[in-house]
Design an enzyme around this catalytic site. Structure first.
Site, PDB file in Angstrom:
ATOM      1  N   SER A  35      33.122  39.035  47.256  1.00 43.46           N
ATOM      2  CA  SER A  35      32.629  40.527  46.536  1.00 43.46           C
ATOM      3  C   SER A  35      32.632  40.678  45.211  1.00 43.46           C
ATOM      4  O   SER A  35      32.196  41.927  44.832  1.00 43.46           O
ATOM      5  CB  SER A  35      33.838  41.524  46.934  1.00 43.46           C
ATOM      6  OG  SER A  35      33.847  41.596  48.446  1.00 43.46           O
ATOM      7  N   VAL A  36      33.129  39.719  44.404  1.00 42.85           N
ATOM      8  CA  VAL A  36      32.930  39.905  43.172  1.00 42.85           C
ATOM      9  C   VAL A  36      31.277  40.119  42.425  1.00 42.85           C
ATOM     10  O   VAL A  36      31.283  41.140  41.146  1.00 42.85           O
ATOM     11  CB  VAL A  36      33.462  38.363  42.049  1.00 42.85           C
ATOM     12  CG1 VAL A  36      34.896  38.982  41.996  1.00 42.85           C
ATOM     13  CG2 VAL A  36      32.933  37.602  42.635  1.00 42.85           C
TER      14      VAL A  36
END
Length: 695
Positions: free
Chosen positions: A389-390
């Site tokens: 999710s970065v």
């Protein structure tokens, strides 16, 4: 009568004397005549018959240039601490004369082997073949068809092939091996270039004996060599790289280019990473000597230029901070490796988001077969992983700049994405749909909504989501998403000035894999390197400037006392591209990263960093991966601080973790690193924290 007889006798004697004198004079005249004739004949021989030849020989004297190596430049950290220096040692060298024959070099090598001892464990078959050819070249040529018409290089190759194939050199004695090694080094040099014959363990006896016989061994000299030394440890040696020595010679992958630049085959040269990247700076300018020769014989040597030590390079890396980050990482990894059998390593990059300068590159890798853990800072640039999710900050910016959402109209409903023929794709907090909620883009970042990112992708592809319907999107959506990510440095090389950077991996992008475009949107498909994450988070911090990461801060000369001298180059930020977006659009993402840490929603994913001062903004990531059939995850984090005026950004990656593992080890390493930065790199004294203004 007696009187007359005496007179007559006396007169006869006088006549005899008178007749002898002219004879003697005539004989002398004859000798002088003959000498003059011989002299005239010789003059005629020299001036008339062979005058042109002798005149050419007299005028054949010329001046050539001999070169000698100089001391290599040193490498310093950002504080001026010496990371790499030079340690001198006495050496036996050889300057190859003009027009020297192989037999003459062989004779010198044979003489020299009587005075010095050299290790021969690395003697090659080619060295042995050269040794044999030096003595038997004519006999070998008899067995090579068309040898007389071959070019020198073609003939030499044919000679080597013949000698090796038939192993004509046989079994060499220890002394013959030493001669062969010395000869190979001599023959590998260019005319009037200097090579090292022995640089380690030169004894007093060897120095004395060689010195006494220098006049008998043309080209052999006594000199000084340098080898690389690491006075403050080897914490960044893997980044700095290595330098070859006279044993290893020039690197095979660049030997032709280096030979074209005037290097000899066994010269020392930077062979990897920074030593290679900045070879032209570190190597210095060779000492040059004008050598006056006549018919190949040296008449006089005059130093034309004393040479210049290589310039020094100063790195952006802070050695103390680098060592601490490496320790934090090693301790963290060693603490979890027992319960995470498939974790291959862990990596951290700390960077200046306003310049691209690297403060620290730390890494560890584990051999999953043996369990051995080693330092591997280079893994930050050449190992790629699915990061999770970065990447959502870049995904939201793509949605904003494509126009499917706006800074004032960006709410979407989080729900499980249910498509025909596939299992539901959900957010971590809403796997059943019972926690569905409307989220703004900023809130979607705060709670790390997968559903929000997938809906953005479907909107960008022109597909209207209908639960249970078939996913109908053009495969061009892959290119659209990746082009957006590429602008942030994800999936493209960052341009860091360390050779060997990896690109990452892009999954299949055809229609058969169209559902993977949804995975791509929230970071669960393509893989990226840790340095790419660091470049990406720097763009979020600085408002859209993709800066080239670099470890070279400056190039500086040396003062007479050996200290750092005049600066000849100072690194400046190099903007690779600018992400075109409005201030309002940037504020959506930057505020989202801030709310990840400091937001009011109970589901925010970065609360572990709320106590850090100065305040930080961050985005965590968790990607589902596999080791064989075993399910694993990648825990990742990107962070910068202070939030409003970032001085530092970082990326932390722990791949291959067990699914039951938490991200606590990532948080621990990140927090220790951030705190150490303000202690070791930038003092907080007098710093005004404005990071919470306007959020």
């Amino acid at each position: 009568m007696e009187f007359f007889r005496k007179v007559r006798k006396t007169n006869n004697k006088r006549k005899q004397k008178k007749s002898v004198i002219p004879f003697r004079l005539n004989f002398l005249f004859l000798i002088v005549f003959l000498l003059f004739a011989a002299l005239i004949g010789q003059l005629a021989y020299l001036q008339i018959l062979h005058g042109t030849m002798f005149e050419s020989e007299v005028s054949s004297s010329e001046t050539e240039t001999e070169t000698q190596n100089v001391q290599r430049g040193q490498i310093y950290d950002s504080t001026g601490k010496v990371l790499v220096s030079n340690k001198s040692a006495r050496a036996i060298t050889y300057t190859k004369p003009l027009n020297v024959t192989n037999k003459e070099m062989y004779a010198v090598a044979k003489d020299l082997a009587a005075f010095i001892s050299v290790p021969t464990k690395n003697l090659t078959a080619t060295n042995k073949a050269d040794f044999y050819l030096a003595q038997h070249e004519k006999s070998v040529n008899k067995h090579i068809p068309g040898a007389a018409k071959m070019t020198p290089s073609a003939l030499y190759k044919a000679q080597l092939d013949y000698v090796k194939k038939n192993k004509l050199y046989g079994s060499l004695s220890p002394t013959q091996k030493e001669i062969a090694l010395l000869y190979s080094k001599m023959s590998g040099a260019y005319a009037l270039s200097t090579v090292y014959l022995k640089t380690e363990g030169v004894t007093d006896k060897e120095m004395a004996e060689v010195g006494e016989h220098l006049s008998e061994m043309a080209g052999v000299k006594i000199g000084t060599s340098w080898r690389r030394d690491y006075p403050n440890g080897t914490s960044v040696k893997s980044i700095i790289g290595t330098v070859t020595n006279e044993k290893t010679g020039l690197p095979n992958d660049s030997i032709n280019q280096l030979l074209a630049k005037g290097y000899s085959r066994n010269d020392s040269v930077g062979s990897s990473y920074l030593e290679s990247r900045y070879e032209d700076i570190l190597k210095g300018t060779r000492k040059t000597i004008d050598v006056e020769t006549q018919n190949g014989k040296i008449l006089k040597e005059t130093t034309k230029y004393g040479g210049k030590k290589g310039d020094n390079i100063v790195l952006t890396i802070n050695d103390k901070f680098q060592n601490e980050v490496q320790k934090f990482l090693e301790d963290g990894f060693n603490g979890i490796k027992g319960s995470n059998p498939y974790a291959p390593g862990a990596y951290v990059v700390v960077i200046n988001p306003n310049t691209g300068g690297i403060y620290a590159l730390a890494g560890v890798s584990r051999n999953l077969s043996t369990g051995k853990v080693t330092s591997n800072a280079l893994g930050t640039i050449n190992q790629s992983f699915v990061m999770g999710s970065v990447v959502k900050g870049a995904q939201v910016m793509g949605g904003l700049t494509s126009g499917v959402i706006t800074p004032t109209n960006n709410s979407l409903y989080d729900e499980p994405i249910k498509l025909k023929g596939t299992a539901p794709k959900t957010s971590w907090f809403n796997k059943t749909g019972g926690s569905g909620m409307s989220l703004t883009a900023t809130q979607a970042l705060e709670v790390s909504s997968n559903s929000y990112m997938m809906k953005l992708t479907m909107m960008e592809a022109g597909y209207k989501y209908v639960p249970g319907g078939a996913l109908s999107m053009p495969s061009s959506i892959f290119d659209k998403l990746r082009q957006n990510f590429n602008q942030f440095g994800l999936g493209v090389k960052t341009g860091i000035d360390i050779p060997g950077e990896g690109l990452g991996y892009a999954g299949a992008s055809n229609q058969a894999n169209i559902g993977k475009a949804l995975d791509l949107s929230f970071g669960n498909y393509d893989s990226y390197t840790t340095i790419q994450l660091a470049q990406y988070v720097s763009m979020i911090a600085n408002g859209g400037y993709r800066l080239q990461p670099h470890v070279l801060e400056a190039i500086r000369e040396s003062n007479a006392d050996g200290s750092l001298g005049r600066t000849v180059y100072q690194a400046q930020p190099n903007v690779l591209n600018v992400y075109s977006a409005s201030g309002a659009e940037w504020n959506v993402v930057q505020n989202g990263f801030y709310q990840v840490v400091h937001g009011s929603m109970s589901l925010r994913t970065g609360s572990a960093y709320a106590s850090l001062k100065p305040e930080v903004s961050a985005k965590s990531g968790t990607a589902q991966t596999f080791h064989g059939t075993a399910e694993t995850i990648t825990n990742s984090l990107i962070m910068y601080g202070p939030s409003k005026d970032a001085k530092v950004a970082m990326a932390v990656v722990f791949p291959g973790m067990g699914t039951s593992s938490s991200s606590s080890v990532v948080a621990s390493v990140a927090k220790q690193t951030y705190e150490a930065f303000w202690k070791d790199v930038i003092t907080t004294e007098g710093f005004t924290d404005s990071s919470n203004e306007g959020n």
